[in-house]
Scaffold this active site. Structure first.
Site, PDB file in Angstrom:
ATOM      1  N   TYR A 170       2.977  -7.663   2.715  1.00 50.63           N
ATOM      2  CA  TYR A 170       4.323  -8.161   2.037  1.00 50.63           C
ATOM      3  C   TYR A 170       5.232  -6.848   1.778  1.00 50.63           C
ATOM      4  CZ  TYR A 170       0.905 -11.753   0.399  1.00 50.63           C
ATOM      5  OH  TYR A 170      -0.102 -12.536   0.116  1.00 50.63           O
ATOM      6  N   LYS A 195      -4.365  -6.237  -0.303  1.00 50.18           N
ATOM      7  CA  LYS A 195      -5.317  -6.766   0.985  1.00 50.18           C
ATOM      8  C   LYS A 195      -5.184  -5.896   2.108  1.00 50.18           C
ATOM      9  CE  LYS A 195      -3.902 -11.329  -0.454  1.00 50.18           C
ATOM     10  NZ  LYS A 195      -2.665 -10.876  -1.333  1.00 50.18           N
TER      11      LYS A 195
END
Length: 278
Positions: A51, A76
């Site tokens: 992101y 993540k």
């Protein structure tokens, strides 16, 4: 202020059931929006290396008028860092960007079966948990076969599996497998990402009207009723608050059953994890 209920992992830690997702939130505004979410009552923030906003999220977490131990932060591991040493370094780099000493949950973002390194990546996450860099470990976007494989190979079961899940795509087979392993199910795209008519579906809008709620609140309440963790994303301050208020909405058994009937064979909106290659 609304507060989310929590669910307990099989490792003893717990996760707020309704979190704030920051997918496609620019780093420049991530700190402000995450700060607004925390002020609204969210205690669970979900980000990822992909992101590009870990730094902004971390600034908000560090600046919050909430003790660090009361906030739950997930990030993540991306697909190009599945090799064991790369995965260890990737976690350390995420913590540096976040400006945190530990994360609450670290996930393998995708299995990428064609790459064949998901077991190695999982072994790295097991080590990261032992080192205290992350309190809990889990996976995201794993086909069932690969999920079973990492458990068999390591003897360590993920505490949670984050998958696409919403009323049009309910993933019942996978959820049953999760229950057998005491794995919590977490939904990304809980409001039907890519399926824009979900919030206009007459079943959803009818239930919303009956309860004086928004369609989004109804869909989120359905997730909560099924003990699914959900991470809706919004960049609109009013909707950030409205989404969290879904924790106050109690759907009837008939409401839940009616939404259960919306499952579709073609309901998937995102990538099929079995076909994801990069």
């Amino acid at each position: 202020m609304s507060t989310s209920p929590s669910l307990t992992f099989h490792d003893g830690h717990s996760i707020p059931q309704l979190g704030y997702g920051v997918y496609k939130v620019d780093n420049e505004v991530a700190a402000d929006l995450t700060g607004q979410a925390i002020d609204a009552g969210y205690r669970h923030i979900d980000t990822a290396k992909l992101y590009g906003n870990e730094e902004g999220v971390g600034r908000a977490v560090r600046a919050a008028d909430v003790p660090r131990e009361d906030l739950f932060v997930t990030t993540k591991l991306w697909n190009d860092e599945h090799a064991y040493d790369d995965a260890i370094a990737a976690c350390e780099a995420s913590l540096e960007r976040l400006g945190l000493d530990y994360m609450d949950l670290y996930l393998i973002h995708w299995a990428v079966p064609s790459q064949g390194q998901y077991v190695e990546a999982w072994e790295a996450l097991v080590e990261l948990q032992k080192r205290g860099l992350t309190r809990s470990i889990g996976v995201s976007n794993f086909p069932l076969a690969e999920l079973e494989e990492i458990i068999a190979a390591t003897g360590v079961t993920p505490v949670i599996h984050q998958i696409e899940l919403h009323p049009y795509f309910q993933q019942r087979e996978l959820r049953e497998a999760h229950a057998q392993h005491s794995i919590l199910t977490q939904s990304w795209g809980p409001l039907g990402q890519g399926k824009s008519d979900l919030l206009e579906n007459p079943v959803i809008t009818g239930i919303a009207a009956a309860h004086g709620a928004t369609p989004a609140q109804v869909v989120l309440a359905w997730h909560l009723a099924h003990d699914i963790v959900a991470i809706p994303k919004s960049a609109t301050p009013s909707r950030i608050v409205e989404n969290l208020e879904s924790v106050q909405l109690q759907l009837s058994p008939d409401d839940i059953a009616a939404i259960d009937e919306l499952d579709r064979p073609d309901g998937r909106a995102g990538f099929d994890p079995a076909q994801k290659r990069d």
